[in-house]
Design an enzyme around this catalytic site. Structure first.
Site, PDB file in Angstrom:
ATOM      1  N   ASP A 179     -33.464 -23.791   2.304  1.00  0.00           N
ATOM      2  CA  ASP A 179     -33.842 -22.606   1.650  1.00  0.00           C
ATOM      3  C   ASP A 179     -35.446 -22.157   1.752  1.00  0.00           C
ATOM      4  OD1 ASP A 179     -33.721 -24.140  -0.277  1.00  0.00           O
ATOM      5  OD2 ASP A 179     -33.796 -22.646  -1.742  1.00  0.00           O
ATOM      6  N   GLU A 192     -33.224 -25.571  -3.285  1.00  0.00           N
ATOM      7  CA  GLU A 192     -34.289 -26.378  -4.041  1.00  0.00           C
ATOM      8  C   GLU A 192     -35.057 -25.145  -4.429  1.00  0.00           C
ATOM      9  OE1 GLU A 192     -37.916 -28.187  -4.598  1.00  0.00           O
ATOM     10  OE2 GLU A 192     -37.495 -26.608  -3.138  1.00  0.00           O
TER      11      GLU A 192
END
Length: 421
Positions: free
Chosen positions: A115, A176
């Site tokens: 991400d 994350e």
């Protein structure tokens, strides 16, 4: 071929031997760049589930080059607090896990994240060269370049006769950038029993300096429930949730000291100007530098909530907590850093280490008792902004660094290493 047939670890481990040189020559810088650019073109902000699904499949296809099993793990259920104070579910993307030689007695954990911080509707989409050898683009440094480093390093390491002497798990999570709440249990499970871990966040500085000790981080929401009343006719009957939240914010800020910073970030609530507000949400972040500071904060917060609740005659509900424990450098971590330094010296790369207040999945891994170096990714900078850039030559540099380190860990670099620095 077993470890015994390869001989003992060299007396001067910073000098690559013939086997290592042959292995490192296989690093394909052009293929690494092509992969990284292709992955940068996939918009995969944490909330962009379609983009994350495309990214996860692209990664699964690429990592199929390794001799292991690939699976996509479902995210753990998580919740957030809405502006009205209600708890609502959050949906996250699947996490990629690659397991190679799972029955090995000596195993590593390698982690990264797919991400980015850029949402699906971002204008930051294209890659451009800002100067020779430096590319600007979404996620290039943080951390699609780092994922490319993991894959290339493992591919060339698998050509070494030492590869069979060690196993590993690769975990690429999808959340994350928002604290890894939906992948934290997976990280903990995969870290269990590992001899060491490496995380592929970009280097702390453009020269390749690594992150050393890290502080921790926690995100909280305080939901304050008071009592509404008319601001003119009977304000004394009201219990002002906004005022209580403001009192909390001031008290929280007063808890800041050398080992702890507290940032009250937002107060939400209220309605018309002539109504005593009966609802507020206070959101704040803490950054403890030590475990002791984190424990002290928990106690202080508990007492604070009791006091404010009594003084303002309101109810306060707490949501959240510490998601990234502080990461000190212990003896095992020093040994791993020393092994990384030897590899840097052998490759003629800059080695440096700098403590930082930033956090990452390395915090969570270290909390499991596993030594970790968590900035093994590319060199670059300006991450989390449209100026994010990657230094192209660092793709091959860092792949060689990791491949060399894998080889030496397989030969027992940590088993006999003394802390010399």
């Amino acid at each position: 071929m077993g470890r015994s047939s390869l001989g003992k670890f060299p007396m001067k481990p910073n000098i690559p031997d013939t086997t290592e040189q042959t292995m490192l020559e296989r690093v394909d810088a052009a293929a690494m760049l092509d992969r990284t650019l292709a992955w940068s073109g996939i918009q995969s902000g944490t909330g962009n589930l379609d983009g994350l699904a495309r990214q996860a499949q692209a990664l699964a296809d690429a990592f199929s080059a390794l001799p292991g099993d690939i699976r996509l793990e479902e995210p753990e259920p998580i919740t957030a607090i809405g502006t009205d104070g209600s708890e609502m579910p959050l949906t996250r993307g699947k996490h990629l896990v690659v397991s190679v030689r799972p029955n090995s007695n000596r195993r590593l954990l390698l982690t990264g994240h797919m991400d980015t911080v850029f949402p699906a509707d971002t204008d930051f989409r294209t890659v451009r060269e800002v100067e020779p050898g430096v590319l600007n683009g979404p996620g290039l440094a943080d951390m699609k370049g780092g994922i490319s480093v993991i894959l290339e390093a493992l591919k060339v390491f698998e050509t070494s006769p030492a590869a069979g002497d060690i196993g590993y798990d690769v975990m690429i999570n999808s959340d994350e950038e928002t604290g890894s709440a939906a992948s934290a249990p997976l990280i903990e499970r995969l870290a269990r029993g590992k001899m060491a871990a490496l995380t592929y966040e970009p280097a702390t500085l453009p020269d390749g300096t690594l992150a050393g000790a890290r502080g921790g981080s926690g995100n909280y929401s305080l939901i304050v429930t008071g009592r509404s009343a008319h601001a003119g006719r009977n304000p004394q009957d009201g219990r002002n949730a906004i005022v209580a939240a403001a009192d909390l914010a001031m008290r929280l800020k007063a808890l800041t000291y050398d080992e702890m910073s507290v940032n009250p970030a937002k107060i939400e609530g209220g309605s018309a100007n002539n109504v005593v507000p009966d609802h507020a949400v206070l959101r704040f972040n803490i950054r403890p530098k030590t475990l002791k500071a984190a424990q002290h904060f928990d106690l202080s917060l508990s007492l604070m909530l009791e006091e404010v609740s009594a003084e303002h005659d309101v109810q306060i509900h707490l949501h959240g907590g510490i998601s990234r424990p502080p990461k000190p450098i212990d003896e095992k971590a020093e040994k791993l850093f020393s092994a990384v330094q030897d590899c840097c010296e052998g490759l003629g790369l800059h080695y440096g280490r700098k403590d930082t207040g930033g956090v990452c999945d390395g915090n969570n891994i270290a909390a499991c008792g596993v030594p970790v170096v968590d900035t093994m990714g590319v060199r670059g900078g300006a991450i989390h902004s449209p100026d994010e850039y990657m230094i192209v030559e660092s793709l091959a540099e860092r792949a060689k660094l990791s491949a060399l380190l894998f080889h030496r860990l397989a030969l027992g670099a940590l088993d006999a290493r003394e802390i010399a620095r």
